[in-house]
Design a protein around this motif. Sequence first.
Motif, short mmCIF file in Angstrom:
data_model
loop_
_atom_site.label_atom_id
_atom_site.label_comp_id
_atom_site.label_asym_id
_atom_site.label_seq_id
_atom_site.Cartn_x
_atom_site.Cartn_y
_atom_site.Cartn_z
N LEU A 51 1.40 4.64 -2.70
CA LEU A 51 1.32 5.77 -2.62
C LEU A 51 3.02 6.88 -2.16
O LEU A 51 2.82 7.32 -3.28
CB LEU A 51 0.60 5.99 -1.32
CG LEU A 51 -0.48 5.52 -0.78
CD1 LEU A 51 -0.76 5.80 0.43
CD2 LEU A 51 -1.22 6.55 -2.19
N VAL A 99 0.55 -1.11 -0.05
CA VAL A 99 -0.01 -0.37 -0.38
C VAL A 99 1.48 1.19 0.42
O VAL A 99 0.94 2.31 -0.74
CB VAL A 99 -0.80 0.21 1.20
CG1 VAL A 99 -1.39 1.29 1.50
CG2 VAL A 99 -1.69 -0.81 1.16
N GLU A 152 -2.87 8.27 5.93
CA GLU A 152 -3.39 8.26 4.35
C GLU A 152 -2.80 6.97 4.12
O GLU A 152 -3.57 6.25 3.78
CB GLU A 152 -2.78 9.08 3.08
CG GLU A 152 -3.37 9.50 2.29
CD GLU A 152 -2.65 10.00 1.47
OE1 GLU A 152 -2.40 10.02 -0.32
OE2 GLU A 152 -1.77 10.73 1.84
N ALA A 181 -5.50 3.96 3.35
CA ALA A 181 -6.32 3.19 2.19
C ALA A 181 -4.93 1.53 2.91
O ALA A 181 -6.23 0.16 1.89
CB ALA A 181 -4.56 3.61 1.52
#
Lengths: 221, 221
Positions: free
Chosen positions: B17, B13, B30, B34
């Motif tokens: 990002l 993940v 964040e 996610a």
Amino acid sequence: MGVEERRQQLIGVALELFSRRSPDEVSIDEIASAAGISRPLVYHYFPGKLSLYEAALKRASDDLAARFVEPHEGPLGARLLRVMRRFFDFVDEHGPGFSALMRGGPAVGSSTTNALIDSVRQAAYVQILSHLGVTDPPARLELVVRSWISLAESTALIWLDGRRIPRAELEVQLVHDFAALTAVSAAQDAEMAALLRRIAGEEPADGPFASLAGRLLALAT
Amino acid sequence: MGVEERRQQLIGVALELFSRRSPDEVSIDEIASAAGISRPLVYHYFPGKLSLYEAALKRASDDLAARFVEPHEGPLGARLLRVMRRFFDFVDEHGPGFSALMRGGPAVGSSTTNALIDSVRQAAYVQILSHLGVTDPPARLELVVRSWISLAESTALIWLDGRRIPRAELEVQLVHDFAALTAVSAAQDAEMAALLRRIAGEEPADGPFASLAGRLLALAT
């Protein structure tokens, strides 16, 4: 000494030390001792080692950028060769500091350091375009010039690691590399081909560009 | 999920990002969101953003190094072109993160980050030597291969900045650049000339190396 004079002297002493060894290994005590002043007095002029390092790097950057300036006279290959000689002079003088900086030294990642490195690259780029007589470069020319600048950096770094190839040979090689990268781009693109023809047409038979062409033809036959 | 499974999921993940935006701009909140877990749980697996960034970079580095592996079959130019395609696939997938890292991102200067970048360069270098069939490279060949690797990096970075040249053209161009840098070195050195003759002798008339030679000859006449 006045404040500004003392600052300039300290920057000179620090640059000398940061050039000859990895900046990581240079202490404020050593800089103070080399400058003949006390450690607290160094801190009076610079808040810490990073600010003194950045000031020394600024002076080195200005020095290097100035070495790219070359009169717009005579054949392009010979001009580029003179610039390469001055570039290797600089790399030779500042070897360990240059390596540490470009390989990711103590202050790398600081926005000031990165901005100084970029400003030198940009100065080199602007100088080369002006010698090529181009004001609005197409994307392919920008790529050739900028990627050749990075090739000059990496060639110098690899040279510093053991100095196993004579620097005079690498100065010529980088001039040849510039011609070769331009020719590769010209082989794919009409605009670059026109630029290459214009440059080649102005080169003398005994210049570095012509000598490369002659040697390559000899290799191919 | 088990601990290692959860860690691997978080790395995936985070890499996604960190690839799509500059890692500076990606927050732990964040990443937690996610991954569908809470912020404290992220910290349970990774002490901070830097350690998660380094774990993501390690995965990306292993992925990139694996893309350099190419069967030792068929002409060299075609092999190198397939590797360049996979390299640009990688650069395309990780664009903003790749740029931020190579231009001096948040974790640059950390010894872990620098070691990972160097390990990928070394993997590329070892692969190329093995395809050239060289085990004990002379200094001039080491210089050509290592400086060409840096040229591939800078070409990719310049491409990412606006994507003004089709990537397929640059993949071919880098294969041509490799031949051109080798030829420049061969023009000065007998050992490199012998290597170039051996490589060129094994290339088919419709391969990327031969097409460059043909185009350059056409330019010169």
